[in-house]
Design a protein around this motif. Structure first.
Motif, PDB file in Angstrom:
ATOM      1  N   PRO A  63      55.815 -40.302  18.055  1.00  0.00           N
ATOM      2  CA  PRO A  63      55.646 -41.428  17.130  1.00  0.00           C
ATOM      3  C   PRO A  63      55.928 -41.095  15.670  1.00  0.00           C
ATOM      4  O   PRO A  63      56.286 -41.980  14.891  1.00  0.00           O
ATOM      5  CB  PRO A  63      54.188 -41.848  17.333  1.00  0.00           C
ATOM      6  N   ILE A  64      55.795 -39.825  15.283  1.00  0.00           N
ATOM      7  CA  ILE A  64      56.026 -39.499  13.872  1.00  0.00           C
ATOM      8  C   ILE A  64      57.501 -39.594  13.514  1.00  0.00           C
ATOM      9  O   ILE A  64      57.857 -39.664  12.333  1.00  0.00           O
ATOM     10  CB  ILE A  64      55.461 -38.101  13.537  1.00  0.00           C
ATOM     11  N   TYR A  85      45.315 -42.444  10.312  1.00  0.00           N
ATOM     12  CA  TYR A  85      46.521 -41.807   9.782  1.00  0.00           C
ATOM     13  C   TYR A  85      47.585 -42.851   9.456  1.00  0.00           C
ATOM     14  O   TYR A  85      48.189 -42.834   8.373  1.00  0.00           O
ATOM     15  CB  TYR A  85      47.057 -40.807  10.806  1.00  0.00           C
ATOM     16  N   LEU A  86      47.825 -43.779  10.386  1.00  0.00           N
ATOM     17  CA  LEU A  86      48.850 -44.806  10.171  1.00  0.00           C
ATOM     18  C   LEU A  86      48.488 -45.729   9.015  1.00  0.00           C
ATOM     19  O   LEU A  86      49.353 -46.122   8.220  1.00  0.00           O
ATOM     20  CB  LEU A  86      49.056 -45.616  11.451  1.00  0.00           C
ATOM     21  N   SER A 137      46.962 -52.281  16.784  1.00  0.00           N
ATOM     22  CA  SER A 137      47.819 -53.127  15.956  1.00  0.00           C
ATOM     23  C   SER A 137      48.792 -52.293  15.135  1.00  0.00           C
ATOM     24  O   SER A 137      49.984 -52.619  15.027  1.00  0.00           O
ATOM     25  CB  SER A 137      46.953 -53.992  15.031  1.00  0.00           C
ATOM     26  N   LEU A 138      48.299 -51.201  14.548  1.00  0.00           N
ATOM     27  CA  LEU A 138      49.148 -50.348  13.717  1.00  0.00           C
ATOM     28  C   LEU A 138      50.213 -49.644  14.553  1.00  0.00           C
ATOM     29  O   LEU A 138      51.381 -49.565  14.155  1.00  0.00           O
ATOM     30  CB  LEU A 138      48.283 -49.326  12.985  1.00  0.00           C
ATOM     31  N   LEU A 139      49.811 -49.118  15.711  1.00  0.00           N
ATOM     32  CA  LEU A 139      50.785 -48.427  16.552  1.00  0.00           C
ATOM     33  C   LEU A 139      51.798 -49.412  17.121  1.00  0.00           C
ATOM     34  O   LEU A 139      52.992 -49.090  17.251  1.00  0.00           O
ATOM     35  CB  LEU A 139      50.083 -47.679  17.686  1.00  0.00           C
ATOM     36  N   ALA A 140      51.355 -50.620  17.467  1.00  0.00           N
ATOM     37  CA  ALA A 140      52.274 -51.641  17.964  1.00  0.00           C
ATOM     38  C   ALA A 140      53.341 -51.951  16.921  1.00  0.00           C
ATOM     39  O   ALA A 140      54.521 -52.136  17.255  1.00  0.00           O
ATOM     40  CB  ALA A 140      51.504 -52.910  18.330  1.00  0.00           C
TER      41      ALA A 140
END
Length: 463
Positions: free
Chosen positions: A252-253, A354-355, A127-130
């Motif tokens: 991603p960062i 981390y996110l 969910s966070l990466l999405a």
């Protein structure tokens, strides 16, 4: 009459008891173990016995390994400007604390065993990466970026029914090797040239190479050589006009600062999770991700597991479980679209931690810090006599430094820097020989102004 090879068991290698090995070979109908490796070129096979003798005791082995490790010089004792796919970022202590919990530390993408909390942890990660990549669906992590890109391109091939993938000529050579191997024989890889002055994709060459057989156009943003690809929307339009999908590999960062690929037309986004709270670990902390829109044509082509919310037997209660498990290689086995097997789910949980810790503001802050520090480093190095920044397009955390004007090789420069406690940039002379003596330098949020000034001073001294 042929003589059978003498076989002895070894304490470090399983299933080497002669009787056990013979029974296994008989069961699968093979007369000799070498037959299992017949597809491996002879020049890659070990010609003689494996030299791991003598077998040491546990204590002796521990001492031997510790002595070997003591020969290493790590990024803790030095200032490191190496990147190229494994980057030194700050790792919050909570990332290590959570991923070493007993219910997570052995997490992978196979059967659940008793660690039911892993499903929720991976759902939260997805969910966070999405949200970060602005897509709907994210898979359980793959081994690394190379596998994620390979699977994404295989997905594109199955969706479009086409056989050709277009990739940038500036991409990581090792990643390209993995992709070529993974796509063969179903798909072919064709490289698209770059603009000499900027390092960005050559749009004229892209247009010339697009065809009715193009399954996907793949770019990386930022690229392997650090450039921010500013032509994403135009590339997407060209790919879609040709009936191909647009696949973007991303660090991603960078997305706390840069626009996510979905905003400029990406159909599939992939990349590496290592920058998100995962330590370098001598190059081993890798994990890839794939993200798409929540559309059946994409979801049903994922070979890996997806975790979602599902109702339980108790009315009004929900749990976490597999989405469309029947499409995975775990369910289809040898009939699957491609084999997934064990994956790096622990790193997905770490990236989720981390996110969650950083949040949108934290991701923006770290992105701004990286790009500011990298620009400062590039400007300082460009001041040195005989040194140039090779490509003039905007870059994120990596940039190519051209040492051709110094008369020195990157290898020699790096040796002299290491004597001063500094890891210089990656030597690109072997990967891109046409560029001559160039190095890929990486600057992240862990580098201070003092670190960069020390690099500039050391380079001035050794050139």
């Amino acid at each position: 009459m042929a003589t059978r090879k003498k076989s002895t068991s070894h304490p470090y290698i399983p299933n080497t008891v002669p009787e056990v090995q013979r029974a296994m070979l008989d069961e699968i109908g093979v007369s000799d173990i070498d037959e299992l490796y017949r597809m491996v070129p002879k020049e890659l096979r070990l010609a003689g016995p494996l030299k791991v003798e003598p077998a040491l005791s546990e204590y002796e082995l521990q001492r031997h390994v510790e002595r070997l490790l003591e020969r290493n010089t790590s990024a803790k004792e030095t200032i490191s400007f190496l990147g190229a796919g494994c980057w030194q970022h700050f790792v919050p202590a909570v990332c290590d604390e959570i991923n070493q919990r007993s219910e997570f530390v052995t997490a992978y993408a196979g059967e659940p065993y008793e660690d039911h909390g892993r499903f929720q942890a991976l759902f939260e990660y997805q969910s966070l990466l999405a949200e970060l990549v602005d897509m709907d669906v994210v898979n359980v992590p793959t081994f690394d970026w190379a596998q994620a890109a390979s699977t994404a391109l295989r997905m594109a091939g199955r969706i479009t029914g086409r056989r050709t993938a277009l990739l940038p000529a500036t991409m990581h050579p090792e990643r390209l090797l993995v992709i070529r191997n993974y796509l063969s024989p179903q798909m072919d890889c064709v490289l698209v040239d770059y603009e000499p002055g900027t390092g960005l994709l050559d749009m004229a060459d892209l247009k010339a190479r697009l065809s009715a057989d193009t399954a996907a156009v793949y770019i990386e943003n930022p690229s392997y050589i650090g450039q921010i690809e500013t032509q994403g929307r135009e590339i997407a339009e060209l790919a879609h006009a040709a009936g191909a999908l647009f696949v973007v590999g991303v660090d991603p960062i960078s997305l706390g600062l840069l626009e996510p690929p979905s905003r400029y037309g990406a159909d599939i986004v992939c990349g590496d999770l290592q920058p998100l709270g995962i330590r370098m670990q001598y190059g081993g902390g890798q994990a890839g991700f794939i993200a798409t829109r929540d559309e059946e044509q994409f979801v049903m082509e994922y070979p890996s597991r997806l975790f979602g919310l599902a109702p339980t037997s108790v009315e009004g209660e929900y749990g976490f479980g597999d989405v469309a498990y029947e499409r995975t290689s775990f369910a289809k086995r040898e009939k699957g679209k491609e084999s997934v097997g064990t994956q790096t789910a622990l790193w997905g949980i770490t990236a989720g931690v981390y996110l969650a810790l950083m949040g949108p503001h934290g991701m923006r802050e770290v992105g701004e810090t990286i790009i500011r520090q990298a620009r400062y480093a590039a400007s300082r190095l460009a001041e040195l006599e005989g040194v140039q920044i090779r490509f003039q397009a905007p870059s994120f955390k990596e940039f190519v430094v051209d040492f051709n004007g110094t008369g020195r090789t990157v290898s020699d420069i790096n040796k002299r820097l290491l004597e001063r406690g500094i890891f210089g940039g990656k030597d690109l002379s072997g990967e891109f020989p046409a560029w001559g003596q160039c190095g890929l330098y990486c600057v992240t949020e862990i580098h201070t102004k003092e670190d960069i000034d020390a690099l500039a001073a050391a380079l001035k001294a050794v050139l």
